[in-house]
Design a protein around this motif. Sequence first.
Motif, PDB file in Angstrom:
ATOM      1  N   ASP A 194       7.033   5.132  -9.832  1.00  0.00           N
ATOM      2  CA  ASP A 194       7.642   3.868 -10.250  1.00  0.00           C
ATOM      3  C   ASP A 194       8.959   3.573  -9.548  1.00  0.00           C
ATOM      4  O   ASP A 194       9.222   2.424  -9.159  1.00  0.00           O
ATOM      5  CB  ASP A 194       7.853   3.867 -11.768  1.00  0.00           C
ATOM      6  N   GLU A 195       9.811   4.575  -9.383  1.00  0.00           N
ATOM      7  CA  GLU A 195      11.113   4.320  -8.765  1.00  0.00           C
ATOM      8  C   GLU A 195      10.958   3.837  -7.333  1.00  0.00           C
ATOM      9  O   GLU A 195      11.642   2.915  -6.891  1.00  0.00           O
ATOM     10  CB  GLU A 195      11.978   5.578  -8.820  1.00  0.00           C
ATOM     11  N   ARG A 196      10.021   4.425  -6.580  1.00  0.00           N
ATOM     12  CA  ARG A 196       9.779   3.981  -5.211  1.00  0.00           C
ATOM     13  C   ARG A 196       9.213   2.553  -5.210  1.00  0.00           C
ATOM     14  O   ARG A 196       9.551   1.746  -4.349  1.00  0.00           O
ATOM     15  CB  ARG A 196       8.825   4.936  -4.502  1.00  0.00           C
ATOM     16  N   LYS A 197       8.364   2.248  -6.168  1.00  0.00           N
ATOM     17  CA  LYS A 197       7.792   0.898  -6.252  1.00  0.00           C
ATOM     18  C   LYS A 197       8.875  -0.129  -6.565  1.00  0.00           C
ATOM     19  O   LYS A 197       8.842  -1.254  -6.064  1.00  0.00           O
ATOM     20  CB  LYS A 197       6.683   0.855  -7.303  1.00  0.00           C
ATOM     21  N   ARG A 198       9.858   0.244  -7.372  1.00  0.00           N
ATOM     22  CA  ARG A 198      10.967  -0.678  -7.658  1.00  0.00           C
ATOM     23  C   ARG A 198      11.807  -0.909  -6.406  1.00  0.00           C
ATOM     24  O   ARG A 198      12.241  -2.034  -6.133  1.00  0.00           O
ATOM     25  CB  ARG A 198      11.831  -0.135  -8.804  1.00  0.00           C
TER      26      ARG A 198
ATOM     27  N   HIS B 220       0.833  -1.200   0.000  1.00  0.00           N
ATOM     28  CA  HIS B 220       0.000   0.000   0.000  1.00  0.00           C
ATOM     29  C   HIS B 220       0.873   1.259   0.000  1.00  0.00           C
ATOM     30  O   HIS B 220       0.434   2.312  -0.464  1.00  0.00           O
ATOM     31  CB  HIS B 220      -0.914   0.020   1.222  1.00  0.00           C
ATOM     32  N   ALA B 221       2.096   1.122   0.532  1.00  0.00           N
ATOM     33  CA  ALA B 221       2.997   2.269   0.572  1.00  0.00           C
ATOM     34  C   ALA B 221       4.365   1.825   1.070  1.00  0.00           C
ATOM     35  O   ALA B 221       4.462   1.006   1.985  1.00  0.00           O
ATOM     36  CB  ALA B 221       2.452   3.362   1.495  1.00  0.00           C
ATOM     37  N   LEU B 222       5.403   2.351   0.464  1.00  0.00           N
ATOM     38  CA  LEU B 222       6.747   2.302   1.034  1.00  0.00           C
ATOM     39  C   LEU B 222       7.153   3.750   1.254  1.00  0.00           C
ATOM     40  O   LEU B 222       7.282   4.522   0.294  1.00  0.00           O
ATOM     41  CB  LEU B 222       7.747   1.610   0.110  1.00  0.00           C
ATOM     42  N   VAL B 223       7.345   4.116   2.517  1.00  0.00           N
ATOM     43  CA  VAL B 223       7.606   5.514   2.863  1.00  0.00           C
ATOM     44  C   VAL B 223       8.837   5.611   3.758  1.00  0.00           C
ATOM     45  O   VAL B 223       9.192   4.672   4.457  1.00  0.00           O
ATOM     46  CB  VAL B 223       6.386   6.139   3.580  1.00  0.00           C
ATOM     47  N   TRP B 224       9.477   6.774   3.717  1.00  0.00           N
ATOM     48  CA  TRP B 224      10.633   6.992   4.575  1.00  0.00           C
ATOM     49  C   TRP B 224      10.196   7.764   5.811  1.00  0.00           C
ATOM     50  O   TRP B 224       9.160   8.417   5.838  1.00  0.00           O
ATOM     51  CB  TRP B 224      11.744   7.748   3.841  1.00  0.00           C
TER      52      TRP B 224
END
Length: 339
Positions: A276-280, A41-45
């Motif tokens: 896209d870059e965060r999803k990769r 659902h999310a990759l966050v810093w």
Amino acid sequence: MTISKLSASEQETITDAVLADNLKSQQEKGPDLRQVHPKSHALVWGEFIVENDIPAALKVGVFATVQTYPIWVRFSNAAQAEKRGKFASDKKPNAHGLAIKLMSVEGEKVLDDEDKTQDFILLNHPVFFLRDVKGYVDLAKVASGQADPELTQAMQPSFAILQEIASKKISNPLFIQYWSTTPYKLGSQAIKFSVKPQQIEAVPDSIPDADNYLREAAVKYLDQEGQDAFFDFLIQLYVDEEKTSIENPMQEWKEEDSPFMKVATIKIPSQKFDFDERKRLDEGLSFNPWHTLPEHEPIGSVNLARKKIYQELAKYRREQIEMRLREPQPFAFTEDDPR
């Protein structure tokens, strides 16, 4: 504290069987995609801020000194891919996961594939749905209709927990509490931990009619509305085997028996992450409770199985990605069409 009734050889044999089943499913549904919690659902810093007033007895490992660790946080859906490249809709009730990766963590780790990280893995339910790794095999037998009546009856508590998890309606992964479900070390002590949101929203009467509404909700909160999210990182201390069982992760550690104590704050600043870059990066990261300092080592049969299963699945996934890039195959052999 007892750990598991399974012998070492039984634990290893069953773990290998569960791993083989997972690898088979991963090959069928996407060899370079996650097998465990595949839908993100999310990759966050963010930041993991250790409190400055925690009791001396809890100042162990990453909590030993007051400091702030940079982190990656991944919110996910526990359901396996339905078929190759096709994830379950958010409208289907399911367990949801939270994985935290602290970085810049000094010290020798239990696993040697990451030098300076510490992972914490959680679910949005206070207990696990199996007693030990053998439960994975037994659950599969019942689900496939291959179990005898005695085993079917014995597994009813597991199905009851799964039903309870599946009955929860959530509107946003940033608004719900998560639990470790299984025990871990805190130095010489045993603990469970939980992550509780400071932002609170009422339980929704209904859920949106969208397959990816949980990602959309997180995007709206963190990006479009520009809001920060905060969570309390809490721990519970082991009391005794009757009240806070180590051997049985299906038993809840009740707050009246072992109160939660806050040891850190998680801050997730407003940010863009739906690109896209965060999803990769998301797909390439590996979260494993054994990415840890020895002071936070996982305890119990389920966690012991995770050590090998998570590591081997991540290794296989990365090998598949590398192989496809190093030596591309004709489209007819890649089987990556989700039709």
